[in-house]
Design an enzyme around this catalytic site. Structure first.
Site, short mmCIF file in Angstrom:
data_model
loop_
_atom_site.label_atom_id
_atom_site.label_comp_id
_atom_site.label_asym_id
_atom_site.label_seq_id
_atom_site.Cartn_x
_atom_site.Cartn_y
_atom_site.Cartn_z
N LYS A 123 -13.92 1.72 15.69
CA LYS A 123 -12.62 1.01 15.73
C LYS A 123 -12.04 0.98 17.14
O LYS A 123 -11.47 -0.02 17.56
CB LYS A 123 -11.65 1.74 14.78
CG LYS A 123 -10.54 0.88 14.28
CD LYS A 123 -9.89 1.47 13.05
CE LYS A 123 -10.77 1.27 11.82
NZ LYS A 123 -10.16 1.80 10.60
N ASP A 149 -4.41 -6.01 5.14
CA ASP A 149 -5.48 -6.78 5.80
C ASP A 149 -5.44 -8.24 5.41
O ASP A 149 -5.86 -9.10 6.19
CB ASP A 149 -6.84 -6.17 5.45
CG ASP A 149 -7.02 -4.81 6.11
OD1 ASP A 149 -6.76 -4.73 7.33
OD2 ASP A 149 -7.37 -3.84 5.42
N ALA A 191 1.45 1.50 11.68
CA ALA A 191 1.71 0.80 10.41
C ALA A 191 0.40 0.62 9.64
O ALA A 191 -0.67 0.46 10.22
CB ALA A 191 2.34 -0.56 10.69
N PHE A 205 -4.36 3.86 14.78
CA PHE A 205 -4.68 4.88 13.78
C PHE A 205 -5.89 4.42 12.98
O PHE A 205 -6.12 3.22 12.82
CB PHE A 205 -3.49 5.08 12.83
CG PHE A 205 -2.50 6.09 13.36
CD1 PHE A 205 -1.71 5.78 14.46
CD2 PHE A 205 -2.37 7.34 12.77
CE1 PHE A 205 -0.81 6.71 14.96
CE2 PHE A 205 -1.47 8.27 13.27
CZ PHE A 205 -0.69 7.96 14.36
N ASN A 243 0.85 -1.19 0.00
CA ASN A 243 0.00 0.00 0.00
C ASN A 243 0.89 1.24 0.00
O ASN A 243 2.11 1.13 0.01
CB ASN A 243 -0.96 -0.02 1.20
CG ASN A 243 -0.22 -0.05 2.52
OD1 ASN A 243 0.48 0.90 2.85
ND2 ASN A 243 -0.33 -1.15 3.25
N LYS A 278 8.75 -17.94 -9.25
CA LYS A 278 8.14 -16.82 -9.98
C LYS A 278 7.04 -17.34 -10.90
O LYS A 278 7.27 -18.30 -11.68
CB LYS A 278 9.21 -16.09 -10.79
CG LYS A 278 8.66 -14.85 -11.45
CD LYS A 278 9.67 -14.13 -12.29
CE LYS A 278 8.96 -13.04 -13.07
NZ LYS A 278 9.70 -12.57 -14.20
N LYS A 312 -11.21 -2.68 18.47
CA LYS A 312 -9.82 -3.10 18.65
C LYS A 312 -9.42 -3.15 20.11
O LYS A 312 -8.35 -3.64 20.44
CB LYS A 312 -8.89 -2.12 17.92
CG LYS A 312 -9.24 -1.92 16.46
CD LYS A 312 -8.24 -2.57 15.56
CE LYS A 312 -8.54 -2.25 14.11
NZ LYS A 312 -7.59 -2.85 13.20
N ASP A 359 -4.50 -9.12 13.37
CA ASP A 359 -4.62 -7.70 13.69
C ASP A 359 -3.65 -7.40 14.84
O ASP A 359 -3.88 -7.81 15.98
CB ASP A 359 -6.07 -7.36 14.07
CG ASP A 359 -6.26 -5.86 14.15
OD1 ASP A 359 -5.44 -5.19 14.80
OD2 ASP A 359 -7.23 -5.35 13.56
N ILE A 360 -2.58 -6.70 14.54
CA ILE A 360 -1.51 -6.48 15.53
C ILE A 360 -2.00 -5.58 16.66
O ILE A 360 -1.78 -5.86 17.84
CB ILE A 360 -0.27 -5.88 14.82
CG1 ILE A 360 0.24 -6.88 13.78
CG2 ILE A 360 0.82 -5.52 15.82
CD1 ILE A 360 1.13 -6.30 12.72
#
Ligand code: C5P
Length: 401
Positions: free
Chosen positions: A341, A279, A275, A327, A211, A289, A345, A308-309
């Site tokens: 959230k 997901d 971070a 965040f 991302n 490859k 969380k 999910d850390i």
């Protein structure tokens, strides 16, 4: 020994009556062992002499952008680079307007445009000039770019008016300089865990899902916590920015590696999960490859959820850091999503920011955040990521110190 000992201030003296306080400021700085190099504007010379500044600073006073001697001795860019902090005192309405507009017609304004060092301004001007919308807009613009300011104070002025506009007294300016160059070690003895950057989830040995996270905000938070004396472990995904000084960095690629590094870093007093963790990861990633072959259909990938850390750290039982901060980067319904959230969380604070493309925040230098806690929402003005980091670190220190 003072924390200012061995530090260097580049002091820009503009043309205002408050310049009469500058010799006292130089005396205080020198008394702390701080080096001072003065730049005196043409207007500043009307209020204080180069000889006074030179005698007190025990250094050459600069003034002329086009002086060949000065340029051969020390180019104007070098002059600002060799300082730890640039201070503008007095900062007149004129020099603030030049800074806001990015003008570079003389040595002082050129230095201010060229510097990559923190800048502190001590405004001083007539009360009406201070209250004028133009000055206030210039100050707001400069604050959004990371320029710090001290004062002005309120009181009787040389122009026989009363109100805000007096330059702060030298001891107050000295204290502001000390806060910037030698911050109080409020987090000494505390361990902070920070996650930053994106994660890369392999598709095959050469391809991955990623991302746009730059890691700037997380790295700045790690640096700001270290500046307050914390021992910091920064668990970083792949980023193109330098490691912050004074921080232990654990470099990881995937979400699973990031979680393992975070667990290994516990116990911690505070965890800040900045971070942008992927997901999902590719369940059927290829060991070799993946080749494209004529007539063979494009591959399909099966995704599985990553751990999910943030939620894991918030539910770590006796290992749970006292303060867990997450965040929320959202493009829609920012505050509602952030509040949901916080509950989902199990963390203590959510720093919410709008990452819609129009905001320019993702990958940019500035951030506009809202601090969401169990007791409410605080809207912070748009400011550089470094200032957001310092403000978050200061709030963490309020809780942990
Ligand atoms: O669920 P969402 O990704 O929007 O949550 C964002 C917050 O959760 C951030 O603090 C991010 O660091 C954290 N997070 C995490 N592990 C994940 C996903 C998000 O720590 N797998």
């Amino acid at each position: 020994m003072s924390g200012l000992s061995g530090k260097r201030v580049l002091l820009i003296v503009a043309g205002g009556i408050a310049a009469f306080k500058v010799p006292e400021l130089i005396r205080l700085l020198r008394g702390k062992g701080c080096g001072v190099t003065c730049v005196l504007t043409e207007a500043g010379r009307q209020f204080v002499t180069p000889l006074t500044l030179q005698a007190l600073s025990e250094a050459k006073v600069y003034g002329d952008l086009f002086s060949l001697t000065d340029e051969s001795e020390m180019g104007h860019i070098q002059l600002s680079r060799s300082a730890d902090l640039v201070v503008v005192a007095p900062a007149t309405a004129d020099i603030l307007a030049k800074m806001a507009a990015g003008l570079a017609g003389d040595l002082a304004s050129t230095l201010l445009l060229a510097t990559d060092k923190p800048v502190l301004v001590a405004p001083a001007m007539n009360v009406r000039m201070w209250l004028h919308a133009a000055t206030q807009a210039n100050l707001a613009l400069l604050a959004a770019r990371g320029v710090r300011s001290i004062g002005p104070d309120e009181g009787a002025m040389a122009c026989h008016e009363f109100g805000p506009g007096r330059m702060s007294e030298p001891p107050a300016i000295l204290a502001a300089i000390e806060r910037l160059l030698d911050p109080p070690q409020l987090l000494k003895g505390r361990h902070a865990l920070v996650t930053s950057g994106p994660t890369h989830e392999p598709i095959d040995p050469v391809r991955y899902i990623a991302n746009r996270s730059s890691g700037r905000q997380g790295h700045a938070i790690a640096a700001a916590l270290a500046a307050l004396g914390a021992r910091v472990t920064l668990v970083s995904g792949p980023v193109g920015i330098a490691d912050p000084a004074g921080v232990s960095v654990r470099k990881v690629e995937t979400a699973e590696e990031m979680l393992a590094a975070c667990r290994a870093a516990l116990p911690a007093d505070v965890a800040v999960c900045a971070a942008a963790v992927a997901d999902w990861r590719v369940a059927n990633a290829s060991g070799g490859k993946i080749k494209k072959r004529p007539g063979v259909a494009a591959p399909t990938f099966e995704l599985v959820a990553n751990p999910d850390i943030l939620a894991t750290l918030a539910a770590a039982g006796p290992q749970r850091p006292r303060l867990v901060v997450g965040f929320a980067a959202e493009t829609d319904d920012l505050l509602a999503n952030a509040q949901a959230k916080l509950a989902r969380k199990g963390c203590d604070w959510i720093v919410a920011n709008d990452v819609s493309p129009a905001s320019g925040i993702m990958g940019g230098d500035e951030n506009a955040v809202h601090l969401v806690t169990a007791t409410g929402v605080e809207d912070w003005p748009r400011m550089p990521k470094q200032l957001v980091a310092e403000r978050i670190a200061a709030r963490i220190a309020d809780v942990l110190a």
